[in-house]
Design an enzyme around this catalytic site. Structure first.
Site, PDB file in Angstrom:
ATOM      1  N   GLU A 500      16.600   5.119   0.664  1.00 42.46           N
ATOM      2  CA  GLU A 500      16.548   5.454  -0.758  1.00 42.46           C
ATOM      3  C   GLU A 500      16.197   6.929  -0.940  1.00 42.46           C
ATOM      4  O   GLU A 500      15.244   7.419  -0.328  1.00 42.46           O
ATOM      5  CB  GLU A 500      15.517   4.550  -1.450  1.00 42.46           C
ATOM      6  CG  GLU A 500      15.973   3.096  -1.452  1.00 42.46           C
ATOM      7  CD  GLU A 500      14.822   2.094  -1.524  1.00 42.46           C
ATOM      8  OE1 GLU A 500      13.683   2.512  -1.762  1.00 42.46           O
ATOM      9  OE2 GLU A 500      15.089   0.898  -1.316  1.00 42.46           O
ATOM     10  N   GLU A 531      16.478  -2.918  -0.056  1.00 46.62           N
ATOM     11  CA  GLU A 531      15.796  -2.866   1.239  1.00 46.62           C
ATOM     12  C   GLU A 531      16.405  -3.826   2.258  1.00 46.62           C
ATOM     13  O   GLU A 531      16.506  -3.511   3.439  1.00 46.62           O
ATOM     14  CB  GLU A 531      14.301  -3.154   1.075  1.00 46.62           C
ATOM     15  CG  GLU A 531      13.502  -1.980   0.535  1.00 46.62           C
ATOM     16  CD  GLU A 531      13.561  -1.848  -0.980  1.00 46.62           C
ATOM     17  OE1 GLU A 531      14.121  -2.748  -1.640  1.00 46.62           O
ATOM     18  OE2 GLU A 531      13.050  -0.843  -1.509  1.00 46.62           O
ATOM     19  N   ALA A 555       5.648   1.027   3.155  1.00 46.38           N
ATOM     20  CA  ALA A 555       5.431  -0.170   3.951  1.00 46.38           C
ATOM     21  C   ALA A 555       5.364  -1.403   3.056  1.00 46.38           C
ATOM     22  O   ALA A 555       5.751  -2.504   3.466  1.00 46.38           O
ATOM     23  CB  ALA A 555       4.139  -0.042   4.759  1.00 46.38           C
ATOM     24  N   ASP A 556       4.886  -1.211   1.838  1.00 42.55           N
ATOM     25  CA  ASP A 556       4.773  -2.330   0.903  1.00 42.55           C
ATOM     26  C   ASP A 556       6.134  -2.979   0.618  1.00 42.55           C
ATOM     27  O   ASP A 556       6.195  -4.089   0.113  1.00 42.55           O
ATOM     28  CB  ASP A 556       4.172  -1.842  -0.413  1.00 42.55           C
ATOM     29  CG  ASP A 556       2.917  -1.022  -0.187  1.00 42.55           C
ATOM     30  OD1 ASP A 556       1.827  -1.530  -0.442  1.00 42.55           O
ATOM     31  OD2 ASP A 556       3.055   0.133   0.279  1.00 42.55           O
ATOM     32  N   PHE A 557       7.219  -2.259   0.905  1.00 33.70           N
ATOM     33  CA  PHE A 557       8.548  -2.816   0.622  1.00 33.70           C
ATOM     34  C   PHE A 557       9.081  -3.641   1.794  1.00 33.70           C
ATOM     35  O   PHE A 557      10.216  -4.122   1.765  1.00 33.70           O
ATOM     36  CB  PHE A 557       9.550  -1.710   0.267  1.00 33.70           C
ATOM     37  CG  PHE A 557       9.105  -0.797  -0.850  1.00 33.70           C
ATOM     38  CD1 PHE A 557       8.064  -1.168  -1.701  1.00 33.70           C
ATOM     39  CD2 PHE A 557       9.733   0.418  -1.067  1.00 33.70           C
ATOM     40  CE1 PHE A 557       7.643  -0.328  -2.729  1.00 33.70           C
ATOM     41  CE2 PHE A 557       9.319   1.264  -2.089  1.00 33.70           C
ATOM     42  CZ  PHE A 557       8.272   0.889  -2.920  1.00 33.70           C
ATOM     43  N   ILE A 558       8.285  -3.769   2.835  1.00 36.58           N
ATOM     44  CA  ILE A 558       8.677  -4.614   3.969  1.00 36.58           C
ATOM     45  C   ILE A 558       9.019  -6.014   3.482  1.00 36.58           C
ATOM     46  O   ILE A 558       9.954  -6.649   3.978  1.00 36.58           O
ATOM     47  CB  ILE A 558       7.532  -4.654   5.013  1.00 36.58           C
ATOM     48  CG1 ILE A 558       7.528  -3.355   5.820  1.00 36.58           C
ATOM     49  CG2 ILE A 558       7.677  -5.849   5.947  1.00 36.58           C
ATOM     50  CD1 ILE A 558       6.351  -3.235   6.784  1.00 36.58           C
ATOM     51  N   HIS A 598       1.409  -0.131  -3.231  1.00 36.51           N
ATOM     52  CA  HIS A 598       1.955   1.066  -2.600  1.00 36.51           C
ATOM     53  C   HIS A 598       0.994   1.699  -1.605  1.00 36.51           C
ATOM     54  O   HIS A 598       1.139   2.861  -1.270  1.00 36.51           O
ATOM     55  CB  HIS A 598       2.314   2.117  -3.656  1.00 36.51           C
ATOM     56  CG  HIS A 598       3.643   1.887  -4.310  1.00 36.51           C
ATOM     57  ND1 HIS A 598       3.874   0.834  -5.149  1.00 36.51           N
ATOM     58  CD2 HIS A 598       4.814   2.567  -4.245  1.00 36.51           C
ATOM     59  CE1 HIS A 598       5.122   0.881  -5.587  1.00 36.51           C
ATOM     60  NE2 HIS A 598       5.717   1.918  -5.050  1.00 36.51           N
TER      61      HIS A 598
END
Lengths: 822, 414
Positions: A500, A531, A555-558, A598
Site C-alpha cells: 500500500e 492485505e 503489524a496490526d494488519f496481519i 496500530h
C-alpha cells in the site's frame, strides 16, 4: 514523482449513467459434427476416457472410505475424501485446452482437476521432456516405484500410471507420493505438469493464482493460470480482493508497453450450488447468479459467463474464449461453471440438505453417460467403447492403488527420527545462486540514483566524539533498508515489490522514498488496500519463480492477511515435502504512538506458526544485512521493523553500516554489550531501553549487564545466550510483544531447562502489559521501560542497594493478574 | 497359626538395623516378653522380645544381616506347624512405604486360613526436628554450596525474599572465622579460650580429611632423593641472563615440575578410587597444598606434566596468590589426579600426608639436609591408597619421582 492520474472535478461532478452490459448464460451451442471437425475423433474419445479416469479415482476413494476395499483391494484410509463425482465434464473440459506450462490451482475438492490437468499435459508434452520431468521429481523416488512396479511399454500409459500412483500415494501419506506424503489429497501438487497447489482453504487458490499470473505478466512469461474455486468461496474477502487485484487499472493503464495487460488468470468458479450444505444462490449470497460478480469488478465484467459445466464442449468453449481475452490483454476472466456434485461433501455426508428428487434429476444428467450417448449416436465410437474404457480406468486405478498401499515400496516418512529432515523440508536455508539471476531492470543506474547518492554523503556510524548523531548526518535504519533493496533489486530481476502506498509516496514511513525513481512500475507498484491479496499474490508469485518483497503497513494488519500468511506462505514449502521453494519476504512495520489497532508487536504471534522465518532487526547495520540475507534466501521470511527506529543511526555496531551488500547471518543473535553479572535479551526496539538500563546498572549499582539482541526469532541459535547465562547466572528478557504468549517465554523455558544449575535467580520476562495499547500519551504505561527493567532486576533477580521501585505493577507476569484475565 | 517376629522401628524411618544374635535357636522355646534376638541400630542395641509363648519355627535372618524395620525375621508357633510358602516370607517394604514410615497392607491371605493379623499401625513419625525447613536458594547457589561443602542452613540469603544466591555461598565459604563471645561460666570443667566454629574452609577440610582417613587404606612410604643437581640448577636458573624478566622460579616449582613428569608414567598412582572402578589417567592435574590464613586450599594445575617450567611456575604462583586472597574459584580446585604437600619450609622431615580423596596418591616433601658425605638429601613421603595399588607399584613410582628430582635439569632434554 508527480501524479500520473489527475482527478478533474468537472468530470467527477458531471451527471450521467453507468451501464453494466449483459452477461451470457449457457450461450454455447454447436452441433457435435462441428466439434468433430475442430478436434478430431481421437480427441473426443480422449475427453470421454479422461472423464472416466477422473471418476474412477473418486469411486476408488469412495469405496475405500465406505467399504474399506476397492475391487477386492482392502485398505483403511484415515484421511478425508472430498469427492467430485458428477463434476467430471468441468474438470476435463477445463484442462482440455491448457498447455503443459499453463498452471492450475485447485480447491479442497480438486482430485478431478489434478488428474484432468495431468492427463492433458501428458497428452501434449514433448515425450523426452516429460520423461525427464517425471524421473527428476523428488530425486526420482516416485519414478523408481513406477518404473519397477507399474512399467508399461506405452510411454503415455506409463506417465498416466505415474500420475495416478503419485496422486494415490500422496493421498495415503506415502513418502513416494507427489509431495512425500506431507500434503495429502487436499494439498497435492505437481508443478512439472502445471499442477499447482490444491488448497484446503476455501477460495485459497484465488490470491495464489493471481500471484502466479502476476508473475507471467510482470516477467513477460507465456501461459495462463486457472484458479478453481467453489461457488461458495465468493463469500470470502480474499477472493474478492483477488478479482480486483487481477483487474486493477494500472495493469493496463500505467505499466509500460512490455508489461501492460490485465492478469492472465481465469477465476474458474466450480459452481455446484452448495457450500457444504448452504446454498449461495438464494440463501447465503445476493448475486442470484454467480457470473453477476464480473459486472461489479471491471468494465469488461471479467468477460464473465455462466456455462453448462456438465457439457465438456461448453467448458472447452469457455476456456477457449478466455484464452482469447487474456491474449488480448484484457484479463482476468470469470467462468461460472455450473455443475452438480452427485457425491456428498465427503463420504460421511448424509445429504440431508437436498432432496432425492433433485439428486435423481441430476443423476439423469450425468455428464459421462450423456457424453458417451452423444458419441455413440453420432458414430464417433462404438457402443461398447465406454465399458472398455471403464475397464481400463479400473485397471489403471487398481494397479496404482495396490502399489501405493504397499508399505514395502510406498513407505511413510519417519518424521521424528531425524529432526533435520523436517527442518530441511520446512526451510531449505539456501540462497539464490547469483549466477542464475539476471540483472534487475532499473530506471537509472544504481550509482546515479539521487537518493542513494544523498545517503552516501552521510556518516556510516551514528556516533561522533562519543555523542549520537542526528539521522540527517548519519545513515539511519530507514536508509539501510533502502540500500539493501537497491543492492538486491539491481542484482536480481526476479525481485518485485508491492504494497500500500509504496510507489510515489514511498511507503507510509518513507522507506521507499526515492525508490520510484529507481524501479519501473512493473517492479514497484501500489497495491490496493487488500492485505490478503498482497500476501497471497506474493505466495503465487514466488511459487511461479519470482522473489516478491511485499509490505504490510502495520503489524496490526496481519489479521487482514491471516490466512495468506499462516496457511499459505507458511505452508507450501513443507506441504510440498520441501520440493518447492518459496522465496518471499514480507516487511511488516510495528507501530507506536497510534493506540490499540496500530501499535501491536505481533512478532511473537508470528513465531507460533511453523514455516515462517521471523526476523526483527534493531540496528541499521542489522536491518541492511538481514534484509539482504532474506532477499537472497529461498525461504519465506517475515521481516519486522519498529517505527521507532526508522530515524535511528547505527550506535550499536562500532563498524557502522557497510556501504556494500554484506549479508548478516539469519538466526545468530548479536552481542551488544559485555558484562558478568546479568544477561539481558531483547527483541526489536526494546534494545535501546535495555541499553539505558544497562548504563544505569553500571553507574548506579556497579552491575555489569551483558546485552544480547535476538535479531532473529525463527530460527534462533541459543549458543551465545546459554554461554552468557552460564557465566552470569541471571537472565532478563524484554520485548514489546504482549507478555502473554511472548516468544521470550519460549526462550525462558529453554534456558531454564538447559542452564538450570547455573541460574542464580528466576529467568524474568518483560513485555507489553496484557491490555490494549493505549494512545501515545499513555504509551509508557504499556510498553517496557528502562525503569521497568531495573525494577525487575531488583525485585525478581538481584536486589539493588537503595533502589526505589516505581509505584504500581511491574512488567512481569504475576498470578493475580492472570486470574483477572490480564 | 504361627506368629511373626518383627523388627521394631529403628526410630529413624527407613534406616536398617543389624541383627546381632539370636537368643533362641530354631526349635527352641520362647516366652512372651522375653528376648528372642538382639539388633543394633545406629543409636543403640535393642533386645527384641518374643510376642507369644511357643517354639521358634523359622529364622529368616542371620547374625550380621541388615534387617529392615517392621520386617519379619522369624516365626513362633507350635512344633510342626506349617509356615507360609517361601516366596511370601520376606515382608519387604517398598522404598516409598519405608520412606513414609508405613508398612504395606497385609499380604493376601491363603484360602481357608484366617486373615493374617493386621500389622500394628506403626507410630506416625513425629516431624523430624533435625530436618531443616525448605531453603530458598538459587540452583547455582546449591551447586556452589555442594562444590564448596557449604551448609546452606548457615548461609544468609541476600536475594529477593532472602533467597540465597551463589555469591552468598562463596562469601560464606571464605568468611573469616570469628570467635564467639560467650560469657564466662563458672565451672570445674575446663573452659576453652575460644570456640572456633567448624564451618567454611575448616569444615570442608575436616570433612574431607575425616572421609579420607575413614575410607581409604593409607600407607606411607619414605625415601630420599639427592637434591644436589636440582639446587645447582635452581642457582643457574636464577642467575641466567633472562631471569630478571622471567617469572621467579622456586624450589617448590622444580619439585612440582619433576613430580608431574614422573607421575604421568604411573597411571596406577595417578588415579582415583571408586568402588565401581579405579579411574587411571594419562594426564596429570597436579594439586598442591597451600596454607593460608583462611585455611588449607589445594589449587590444581591442569596438564602439569606438559607445562614448561616457566609456565608451571607462573601458574603456581598465580594460584597461590589467589588462594591467599580468597579468590580461588571452585573449579580451580577440581579435577585433580595427584597432590603434593610441601612442609619442608617448616622444618619437617618426614610425615604421613593424608590422601586428597578420591585421589590415590599424595607426595609429602620434607626439609632437605646434608648427609655425612655432604650430599643434600630431600626426604619424600608418599602416601598411597592400598585399595588401589600395592606397595611395590607405589615404591617404583616413588623411586621414579626421586630419579626425576635427581635429574630434573635434563628431564626435557629428550
Amino acid at each position: 514523482m508527480v501524479k500520473e492520474l489527475p482527478i478533474d472535478p468537472d468530470d467527477i461532478r458531471r451527471s450521467g449513467e453507468l451501464k453494466l452490459g449483459s452477461i451470457p448464460v449457457n450461450a454455447y451451442e454447436a452441433p457435435l459434427a462441428e466439434e468433430r471437425r475442430r478436434y478430431g475423433d481421437a480427441a473426443l474419445e480422449r475427453i470421454g476416457r479422461d472423464m472416466l479416469l477422473v471418476r474412477e479415482f473418486e469411486l476408488m476413494l469412495n469405496s475405500i472410505k465406505r467399504e474399506g476395499a476397492y475391487l477386492g483391494v482392502a485398505y483403511n484410509h484415515l484421511g478425508p475424501a472430498h469427492l467430485s463425482i458428477g463434476q467430471e465434464a468441468q474438470a476435463v473440459g477445463q484442462a482440455f485446452t491448457l498447455d503443459p506450462r499453463d498452471k492450475v490451482f485447485g480447491s479442497h475438492r480438486s482430485h478431478g482437476e489434478v488428474v484432468a490437468k495431468g492427463l492433458s499435459a501428458i497428452a501434449k508434452a514433448e515425450p523426452n521432456a516429460l520423461r525427464e520431468d517425471l524421473t527428476r521429481w523428488a530425486g526420482g523416488e516416485t519414478w523408481r516405484v513406477v518404473r519397477d512396479l507399474l512399467e508399461d511399454d506405452d510411454p503415455q500409459q506409463l506417465a498416466i500410471n505415474y500420475l495416478m500412483y503419485g496422486m494415490a500415494a500422496e493421498t495415503f501419506g506415502r513418502r513416494t507420493g507427489f509431495n512425500r506424503g506431507l500434503g495429502g489429497s487436499m494439498h497435492a501438487f505437481f508443478p512439472p505438469l502445471g499442477i499447482y497447489p490444491n488448497n484446503a482453504i476455501v477460495g485459497g487458490s484465488a490470491p495464489l493464482a493471481t500471484g502466479a499470473a502476476l508473475y507471467n505478466r510482470l516477467r513477460n512469461e507465456d501461459g495462463l493460470v486457472v484458479a478453481s474455486i467453489g461457488d461458495a468461496s465468493t463469500g470470502t474477502g480474499p477472493v474478492w480482493e483477488s478479482f480486483n487485484f487481477a483487474s486493477m487499472g494500472q495493469l493496463r493503464g500505467l505499466m509500460d508497453e512490455a508489461h501492460s495487460g490485465g492478469l492472465p488468470v481465469i477465476f474458474f468458479i466450480v459452481n455446484n450450488f452448495y457450500g457444504m450444505g448452504g446454498q449461495p444462490i438464494g440463501e447465503t449470497m445476493g448475486f442470484e447468479r454467480v457470473a453477476r460478480i464480473g459486472a461489479g469488478v471491471n468494465p469488461e465484467r471479467m468477460h464473465a459467463q455462466s456455462i453448462d459445466g456438465n457439457d465438456p464442449f461448453a467448458v472447452i468453449d469457455a476456456m477457449r474464449q478466455a484464452r482469447e481475452h487474456i491474449e488480448a490483454g484484457t484479463g482476468p476472466v470469470l467462468i461460472d461453471c455450473q455443475t452438480y456434485r452427485l457425491s456428498g461433501h465427503s463420504p460421511s455426508d448424509a445429504s440431508s440438505y437436498r432432496t432425492k428428487e433433485e439428486l435423481d434429476r441430476w443423476a439423469a444428467a450425468d455428464p459421462i453417460e450423456r457424453y458417451f450417448g452423444r458419441l455413440v449416436d453420432e458414430g464417433v465410437v462404438d457402443g461398447d467403447r465406454q465399458s472398455a474404457l471403464k475397464a481400463w480406468a479400473e485397471q489403471t486405478v487398481r494397479a496404482a492403488l495396490e502399489v501405493a498401499i504397499d508399505d514395502r515400496v510406498s513407505p511413510r516418512m519417519r518424521l521424528r527420527d531425524e529432526p533435520e529432515v523436517m527442518a530441511g523440508l520446512t526451510f531449505n536455508s539456501t540462497s539464490a545462486d547469483p549466477a542464475e539471476a539476471s540483472a534487475g531492470e532499473t530506471s537509472v543506474a544504481e550509482a546515479d540514483l539521487p537518493h542513494l547518492q544523498a545517503i552516501r554523503k552521510k556518516s556510516r556510524i551514528g556516533v561522533a566524539d562519543g555523542a549520537p548523531m542526528p539521522g540527517s548526518k548519519a545513515v539511519t535504519f530507514r536508509d539501510a533498508i533502502f540500500e539493501a533493496i537497491v543492492h538486491t533489486t539491481a542484482a536480481d530481476d526476479r525481485i518485485a515489490l508491492w504494497g500500500e502506498e509504496n510507489r510515489d509516496w514511498g511507503g507510509s514511513f518513507g522507506v521507499y522514498r526515492g525508490l520510484t525513481e529507481f524501479l519501473p512500475r512493473h517492479r514497484l507498484f501500489n497495491s490496493p488496500i487488500s492485505e490478503a491479496a498482497i500476501i497471497g499474490a506474493g505466495v503465487g508469485f514466488a511459487l511461479a519463480g519470482g522473489r516478491p518483497l511485499v509490505e504490510l503497513m502495520y503489524a496490526d494488519f496481519i489479521g487482514r492477511a491471516g490466512d495468506e500468511l499462516f496457511n499459505q506462505m507458511a505452508k507450501w514449502q513443507p506441504m510440498s515435502g520441501g520440493l518447492v521453494q518459496l522465496p518471499m519476504v514480507v516487511r511488516i512495520s510495528v507501530g507506536a504512538k497510534y493506540g490499540a489497532q496500530h501499535s501491536q508487536d505481533w512478532s511473537s504471534m508470528a513465531t507460533t506458526v511453523p514455516g515462517l522465518k521471523v526476523l526483527f532487526p534493531a540496528t541499521a547495520r542489522d536491518a541492511k544485512g538481514l534484509l539482504i540475507s532474506a532477499l537472497r534466501g529461498n525461504d519465506p521470511v517475515l521481516f519486522f521493523e519498529s517505527q521507532r527506529l526508522y530515524d535511528q543511526p547505527e550506535v550499536v555496531h562500532p563498524e557502522g553500516v557497510p556501504v556494500d551488500a554484506l549479508p548478516t547471518p539469519i538466526g545468530v543473535p548479536n552481542l551488544v554489550r559485555r558484562g558478568d553479572d546479568l544477561t539481558i535479551l531483547t527483541v526489536g526496539a526494546t534494545l535501546y531501553r535495555a541499553l539505558e538500563a544497562a548504563k544505569r546498572l553500571h553507574e548506579q549499582y556497579g552491575i555489569e549487564a551483558e546485552l544480547i539482541d535476538a535479531r532473529s526469532l525463527v530460527p534462533f541459535e541459543y549458543d551465545m545466550l546459554l554461554e552468557s547465562v552460564r557465566k552470569t547466572g541471571r537472565l532478563l528478557c524484554a520485548s514489546d510483544a504482549n507478555l502473554r504468549g511472548s516468544w521470550l517465554h519460549t526462550v525462558a523455558t529453554t534456558v531454564t531447562a538447559e542452564a538450570f544449575d547455573d541460574l542464580d535467580g528466576p529467568v524474568t520476562v518483560l513485555g507489553a502489559r496484557n491490555w490494549i495499547a493505549p494512545p501515545a500519551e499513555l504509551e509508557w504505561e504499556y510498553f517496557v521501560t528502562a525503569d521497568d527493567i531495573l525494577d525487575a532486576v531488583h525485585e525478581r533477580i538481584l536486589p539493588l542497594s537503595g533502589h526505589v521501585m516505581q509505584p504500581g505493577r511491574g512488567g512481569w507476569a504475576v498470578p493475580s493478574d492472570s486470574a483477572l484475565g490480564l | 497359626m504361627a506368629t511373626e517376629i518383627r523388627i521394631p522401628t529403628t526410630g529413624n524411618a527407613g534406616e536398617d538395623a543389624v541383627l546381632v544374635e539370636w537368643h533362641v535357636d530354631v526349635g527352641g522355646s520362647t516366652r512372651e516378653g522375653e528376648p528372642v534376638l538382639t539388633i543394633e541400630t545406629a543409636k543403640s542395641t535393642l533386645e527384641v522380645v518374643a510376642p507369644v509363648d511357643g517354639t521358634v519355627l523359622e529364622q529368616r535372618a542371620k547374625p550380621g544381616d541388615d534387617v529392615a524395620e517392621f520386617s519379619v525375621v522369624g516365626l513362633i508357633g507350635e512344633p510342626g506347624e506349617a509356615t507360609h510358602p517361601a516366596e511370601t516370607h520376606t515382608h519387604e517394604l517398598s522404598a516409598e512405604a519405608r520412606a513414609h514410615g508405613r508398612s504395606l497392607p497385609p499380604e493376601s491371605t491363603m484360602g481357608g486360613e484366617e486373615p493374617a493379623e493386621p500389622s500394628p499401625e506403626p507410630p506416625v513419625p513425629a516431624p523430624d526436628a533435625a530436618r531443616p525447613a525448605r531453603i530458598a536458594a538459587s540452583p547455582r547457589a546449591r551447586r556452589v554450596a555442594s562444590a564448596l561443602g557449604v551448609d546452606l542452613t548457615e548461609v544468609d540469603g541476600s536475594g529477593p525474599l532472602g533467597r540465597i544466591l551463589a555469591g552468598d555461598v562463596e562469601r560464606a565459604a571464605v568468611d573469616a572465622t570469628t570467635a564467639t563471645d560467650a560469657p564466662p561460666v563458672q565451672s570445674v570443667v575446663i573452659q576453652p579460650s575460644a570456640v572456633v566454629p567448624v564451618r567454611g574452609v575448616r569444615k570442608v577440610t575436616a570433612q574431607r580429611m575425616h572421609a579420607s582417613l575413614s575410607e581409604a587404606a593409607q600407607v606411607t612410604l619414605t625415601r630420599y632423593a639427592n637434591a644436589d643437581s636440582m639446587l645447582q640448577w635452581l642457582d643457574r636458573i636464577r642467575t641466567s641472563p633472562g631471569a630478571a624478566s622471567a617469572p621467579r622460579v622456586t624450589l617448590n616449582d622444580l619439585l612440582l615440575y619433576a613430580t608431574a613428569r614422573a607421575v604421568v608414567g604411573h597411571p596406577v598412582l595417578n588415579s582415583r578410587f571408586d568402588w565401581d572402578g579405579i579411574r587411571q589417567f594419562d594426564r596429570v592435574n597436579l594439586g598442591f597444598a597451600v596454607d593460608t590464613e583462611r585455611g588449607l586450599f589445594v589449587p590444581v594445575i591442569r596438564d602439569a606434566h606438559r607445562l614448561k617450567l616457566g609456565e608451571l611456575a607462573s601458574q603456581v604462583h598465580a594460584a597461590i596468590e589467589r588462594a591467599r586472597g580468597g579468590r580461588l574459584q571452585p573449579d580451580e580446585m577440581a579435577e585433580g589426579t595427584f597432590t603434593v604437600s610441601n612442609l619442608g619450609g617448616l622444618g619437617v622431615h618426614w610425615f604421613t600426608p593424608v590422601l586428597n580423596a578420591p585421589q590415590n596418591g599424595i607426595l609429602g616433601i620434607g626439609a632437605a639436609h646434608r648427609d655425612g658425605d655432604g650430599r643434600m638429601l630431600l626426604p619424600l613421603s608418599l602416601t598411597f591408597d592400598h585399595r588401589a595399588l600395592d606397595g611395590g607399584a607405589a615404591a617404583r613410582a616413588l623411586a621414579d619421582i626421586a630419579t626425576a628430582i635427581e635429574h630434573v635439569d635434563v628431564l626435557d632434554a629428550f
